[in-house]
Design a protein around this motif. Sequence first.
Motif, PDB file in Angstrom:
ATOM      1  N   TYR A 143      -0.404   9.658  30.188  1.00 32.24           N
ATOM      2  CA  TYR A 143       0.872  10.041  30.279  1.00 32.24           C
ATOM      3  C   TYR A 143       1.118   9.996  28.559  1.00 32.24           C
ATOM      4  O   TYR A 143       0.301   9.742  26.951  1.00 32.24           O
ATOM      5  CB  TYR A 143       1.634   8.441  30.070  1.00 32.24           C
ATOM      6  N   GLU A 144       2.135  11.053  28.426  1.00 25.96           N
ATOM      7  CA  GLU A 144       2.244  10.539  25.907  1.00 25.96           C
ATOM      8  C   GLU A 144       4.274   9.790  26.160  1.00 25.96           C
ATOM      9  O   GLU A 144       4.946  10.141  26.954  1.00 25.96           O
ATOM     10  CB  GLU A 144       3.129  12.463  25.563  1.00 25.96           C
ATOM     11  N   HIS A 145       4.272  10.063  25.036  1.00 29.26           N
ATOM     12  CA  HIS A 145       5.625   8.837  24.808  1.00 29.26           C
ATOM     13  C   HIS A 145       6.044   8.907  23.876  1.00 29.26           C
ATOM     14  O   HIS A 145       5.584   8.959  22.919  1.00 29.26           O
ATOM     15  CB  HIS A 145       5.762   7.303  25.590  1.00 29.26           C
ATOM     16  N   ALA A 152      10.019   2.675  16.261  1.00 28.98           N
ATOM     17  CA  ALA A 152       8.190   2.295  16.143  1.00 28.98           C
ATOM     18  C   ALA A 152       8.545   0.931  15.323  1.00 28.98           C
ATOM     19  O   ALA A 152       7.210   0.372  14.881  1.00 28.98           O
ATOM     20  CB  ALA A 152       7.408   3.427  15.706  1.00 28.98           C
ATOM     21  N   ALA A 153       9.565   1.494  13.703  1.00 28.50           N
ATOM     22  CA  ALA A 153       9.057   0.519  12.480  1.00 28.50           C
ATOM     23  C   ALA A 153       9.497  -0.661  13.143  1.00 28.50           C
ATOM     24  O   ALA A 153       8.946  -1.895  12.056  1.00 28.50           O
ATOM     25  CB  ALA A 153      10.186   0.933  11.598  1.00 28.50           C
ATOM     26  N   LYS A 154      10.189  -0.990  13.443  1.00 20.36           N
ATOM     27  CA  LYS A 154      11.015  -2.545  14.022  1.00 20.36           C
ATOM     28  C   LYS A 154      10.293  -2.982  15.215  1.00 20.36           C
ATOM     29  O   LYS A 154      10.259  -4.191  15.854  1.00 20.36           O
ATOM     30  CB  LYS A 154      12.226  -2.935  14.027  1.00 20.36           C
ATOM     31  N   VAL A 177       0.626   4.613  15.048  1.00 19.27           N
ATOM     32  CA  VAL A 177       1.100   6.168  14.298  1.00 19.27           C
ATOM     33  C   VAL A 177       1.224   7.069  15.768  1.00 19.27           C
ATOM     34  O   VAL A 177       0.442   6.649  16.935  1.00 19.27           O
ATOM     35  CB  VAL A 177       0.073   6.263  13.955  1.00 19.27           C
ATOM     36  N   SER A 178       0.967   8.465  15.246  1.00 14.92           N
ATOM     37  CA  SER A 178       0.464   9.351  16.430  1.00 14.92           C
ATOM     38  C   SER A 178      -0.341   9.344  16.881  1.00 14.92           C
ATOM     39  O   SER A 178      -1.247   9.519  16.064  1.00 14.92           O
ATOM     40  CB  SER A 178       1.164  10.244  15.311  1.00 14.92           C
ATOM     41  N   GLY A 179      -0.742   9.538  18.260  1.00 18.57           N
ATOM     42  CA  GLY A 179      -1.558  10.010  18.517  1.00 18.57           C
ATOM     43  C   GLY A 179      -2.870   8.722  18.998  1.00 18.57           C
ATOM     44  O   GLY A 179      -3.620   8.548  19.952  1.00 18.57           O
ATOM     45  N   LEU A 202       1.213   8.207  22.057  1.00 14.76           N
ATOM     46  CA  LEU A 202       2.428   7.367  21.315  1.00 14.76           C
ATOM     47  C   LEU A 202       1.975   8.481  20.586  1.00 14.76           C
ATOM     48  O   LEU A 202       1.739   9.638  20.205  1.00 14.76           O
ATOM     49  CB  LEU A 202       2.181   6.182  19.960  1.00 14.76           C
ATOM     50  N   LYS A 203       3.244   9.236  20.244  1.00 14.72           N
ATOM     51  CA  LYS A 203       4.214  10.128  19.183  1.00 14.72           C
ATOM     52  C   LYS A 203       5.611   9.447  18.539  1.00 14.72           C
ATOM     53  O   LYS A 203       6.309   9.608  19.422  1.00 14.72           O
ATOM     54  CB  LYS A 203       4.913  11.222  19.917  1.00 14.72           C
TER      55      LYS A 203
END
Length: 308
Positions: A143-145, A152-154, A177-179, A202-203
């Motif tokens: 899956y991609e999300h 992402a920061a929190k 991080v992305s990827g 993750l993206k």
Amino acid sequence: MADPYSILGVSKGADEKAIKSAYRKLAKELHPDRNQDNPKAAERFAEVTHAYDLLSDPQKRGQYDRGEIDENGQPRSPFGAGFGGGSPFSAGGQRPGQGGFEFGGGIDLGDIFDGLFGGGAGARPGGPRPQPGPPPKGANIAYEHLVAFTDAAKLEPQRITLRDGKTVEFKLPAGAVSGQQIRIPGKGAAGPGGNGDAMVTLKIGKHPFYERDGDNIRLELPISLKEAIKGAKVKVPTIDGAVMLSVPAGAQSGTTMRIKGRGFAKKGGERGDQLVTLHIRLPSDMAALATLAEALPDEPGIRSDLGV
């Protein structure tokens, strides 16, 4: 039985190393543990092992080459028939498939089979068969999300909709991080050994005015000429809400100020910082700006550091 040299596929002048190498190759292909549904392979395995038994023994090999014994290791009759003969596949009184394989001559096959099928006793003729492994799990599903920048920061909890329509919640790792891939156990395809896993790539999304710099967040903050000249307390946005920042009097464009602990979550629980770069914005009232400019002194050496 056929000529033992032909069975092993070697010439009559082959040395001990070549004979052993040929036998290892054939034994690996024909071993009963790898051919449980092929009885002919078991017979062939017995045949090549019997041939190796004869040719690996220097005394037997010499007798065979001189015609003193036949392919079964029996003395040759002057009339061309062996005494007692015996089946080439039943040395020791057993047939292939009945209690394993036993070969005469006292040959030690340990050095042949050690390491050939993983080393253990289960790899040797007549030893216990290796136990079957566990049934395989189902396939993993990818899956991609897309993760919002501030999430992402929190490390805000995330939810994803699976292929079957169900939703599942998962946590983000610190410093995501992305990827980067997140494994959600048991949420893949079904299989005889259980479900596979969901593999989520993750993206990290972009933000209108924040920019990521490792674990820090950068922000370009416009300030007025008056704030830069006199100094001021200005409101600055952060991912946790606005804070007040003290701009010193005489601040220059390009000055970077630090707000501690307002960046991305790090491993270990700490967070990076927010780095605020000041940019002076001139007033839109050109008449007032011209009046101010007339009052300011010239600075002839302002570009001396550039050599001009």
